[in-house]
Scaffold this active site. Structure first.
Site, PDB file in Angstrom:
ATOM      1  N   HIS A  34     -46.249   6.633  70.301  1.00  9.59           N
ATOM      2  CA  HIS A  34     -44.915   6.913  70.995  1.00  9.59           C
ATOM      3  C   HIS A  34     -44.867   6.597  72.407  1.00  9.59           C
ATOM      4  O   HIS A  34     -43.590   6.466  72.686  1.00  9.59           O
ATOM      5  CB  HIS A  34     -44.445   8.434  70.688  1.00  9.59           C
ATOM      6  CG  HIS A  34     -44.363   8.660  69.176  1.00  9.59           C
ATOM      7  ND1 HIS A  34     -43.211   8.924  68.548  1.00  9.59           N
ATOM      8  CD2 HIS A  34     -45.382   9.053  68.313  1.00  9.59           C
ATOM      9  CE1 HIS A  34     -43.453   9.394  67.293  1.00  9.59           C
ATOM     10  NE2 HIS A  34     -44.643   9.178  67.194  1.00  9.59           N
ATOM     11  N   ASP A  68     -41.005   3.913  79.659  1.00 10.38           N
ATOM     12  CA  ASP A  68     -40.847   4.866  78.633  1.00 10.38           C
ATOM     13  C   ASP A  68     -41.060   4.307  77.218  1.00 10.38           C
ATOM     14  O   ASP A  68     -40.371   3.030  77.106  1.00 10.38           O
ATOM     15  CB  ASP A  68     -39.298   5.647  78.591  1.00 10.38           C
ATOM     16  CG  ASP A  68     -39.140   7.103  77.943  1.00 10.38           C
ATOM     17  OD1 ASP A  68     -40.042   7.295  77.214  1.00 10.38           O
ATOM     18  OD2 ASP A  68     -38.301   7.787  78.257  1.00 10.38           O
TER      19      ASP A  68
END
Length: 444
Positions: A142, A350
């Site tokens: 992730h 991110d």
């Protein structure tokens, strides 16, 4: 399967996938217990089956805080100056993954597919193979994946790469992360790449692809509408006195770029006096990893900067920056996003940033807001045609984009939003899940 400390995209996305596929979530219970032989506790919550177990205090400190979040987290976000390496913590990281493997091995059935998630559990597939498990095992990261020269900062990085070879399918958020991974195993493991997309390393063949995670669009839209009508949504709207909202929502973490975001907002107020009294920046940042000293320091720095901005620009009837260091329900958050003229999400790095997608989903189609998004967020790869994509290190440029977003005509806002919502319709959480599981099914 996930470690209990994960939040955000992993929790929302994987829970949704498990509900649709009648899956079993195996992971840390969030409890601390010195009994290293504690057994799995089985229960069902929100239509998902769970099998959880506690960590010891040493396991939590060394595995979760010490190695996962003081080594892998900063390393994978390219923040090498924040890496704090200790061999003892690395040893416990492997020990806890072995413990996971022992528990998971007891639950595998003849037709099981195993899906491992995130940086805390990279070695899990390796230990499952050692335990004799030959079921298809997939892995999804992730976070971002770092370039070769960044990864090599980690002592024993070669073994970290070897652990990946135990999986059948490896998923990353973006093509950039995928390319970084391929470059690393090419240099670090002398991997062979075949024309059909198969990779061979350490005597095993596997596939690696980009599977950008997404959201449940219909659910997010409905929750946003409910959130606006809730008491919390009405209180927020009433407090604004028809001022435009710039909204940021992030877990309190140095990777999210909140400090630089505050600086960019300050620069906006310096440059755009016509916005004084007409805009409010609301930043919601619930506490995160409170056991890690650096996060407490970040909170203090943000509180100090927020006070500075308000002290400099506030008037008797206007406070330009509201910094809320607490959590709210997802319904409330989506309601706040629907009320916002600007979604302001500028991470320094991110993996995806699902709040960017939630902002798009939450908008009123007849009066949508504008997304100002960092080009270092994974979501920018999909939303770049509709968002205002910025460099979070350029305070001047970000301030200009905020002003552009605040004065953007309705027709342009609608056109930009339409481009982004179409992306979300094509790639929602269900498509993401099914695409990965289909790939994993082909490996069986």
């Amino acid at each position: 399967m996930s470690s209990g400390g994960s939040q955000g995209g992993l929790a929302v996305g994987v829970m949704n996938a498990l509900q649709k596929n009648k899956g079993l979530w195996v992971g840390w219970s969030g409890e601390i217990d010195q009994d290293t032989d504690a057994q799995l506790i089985h229960y069902t919550f929100d239509s998902v089956r769970f099998a959880t177990f506690p960590l010891t205090e040493h396991g939590h400190q060394a595995f979760y805080i010490g190695f996962s979040n003081e080594v892998l987290w900063p390393l994978f976000h390219y923040r090498t100056e924040k890496v704090v390496y200790d061999r003892t913590n690395q040893k416990e990281y492997l020990h806890v993954n072995q413990r996971y493997a022992r528990h998971v091995a007891t639950l595998v059935e003849p037709h099981s597919r195993i899906w491992v998630h995130d940086y805390q559990l990279i070695p899990l597939g390796h230990f499952l193979r050692q335990a004799g498990i030959d079921a298809p095992i997939g892995y999804f990261l992730h976070t971002p994946f770092p370039p070769w020269d960044v990864l090599r900062i980690l002592p024993d990085y070669e073994n970290l790469l070897r652990y990946f070879s135990a999986y059948d399918v490896i998923g990353f958020q973006t093509k950039c992360d995928l390319r970084n991974f391929e470059d690393c195993i090419r240099h670090g493991l002398d991997a062979t790449f075949y024309e059909d997309g198969t990779i061979e390393a350490e005597g095993r063949c596997f596939r690696a692809e980009a599977y950008p995670i997404s959201i449940d669009l219909d659910t997010a839209q409905e929750m946003a509408r409910q959130g606006v009508e809730s008491n919390t949504g009405k209180r927020m709207a009433n407090s604004l006195l028809d001022r435009a909202i710039i909204m940021g929502v992030d877990r309190l973490d140095y990777s999210k770029g909140i400090y630089k975001r505050f600086q960019a907002f300050e620069r906006l107020l310096e440059k755009a006096e016509h916005q004084h009294g007409h805009v409010v920046f609301v930043q919601i940042s619930p506490p995160s990893r409170t056991d890690v000293p650096e996060y407490a320091e970040l909170r203090t720095s943000l509180e100090r900067l927020a006070g500075h901005v308000n002290g400099r620009f506030s008037d008797y009837d206007w406070t330009p920056l509201r910094y809320l260091n607490r959590g709210y329900s997802r319904e409330s958050i989506l309601g706040f996003l629907r009320l916002s003229r600007v979604g302001f999400l500028t991470p320094l790095r991110d993996g995806m940033n699902l709040v960017a997608k939630e902002f798009v989903a939450a908008q009123d189609p007849e009066d949508p807001g504008v997304l100002v998004l960092s080009h270092l967020a994974g979501a920018s790869w999909e939303l770049q045609e509709g968002a205002l994509v910025c460099n979070p290190y350029d305070a001047e440029g970000v301030a200009d984009m905020l002003d552009q977003a605040l004065v953007m005509p309705l027709e342009e806002r609608k056109a930009r939003w339409q481009q982004m919502i179409e992306v979300l319709r094509k790639n929602d959480i269900h498509y993401w899940c099914q695409k990965f599981l289909d790939s994993l099914g082909k490996a069986s």
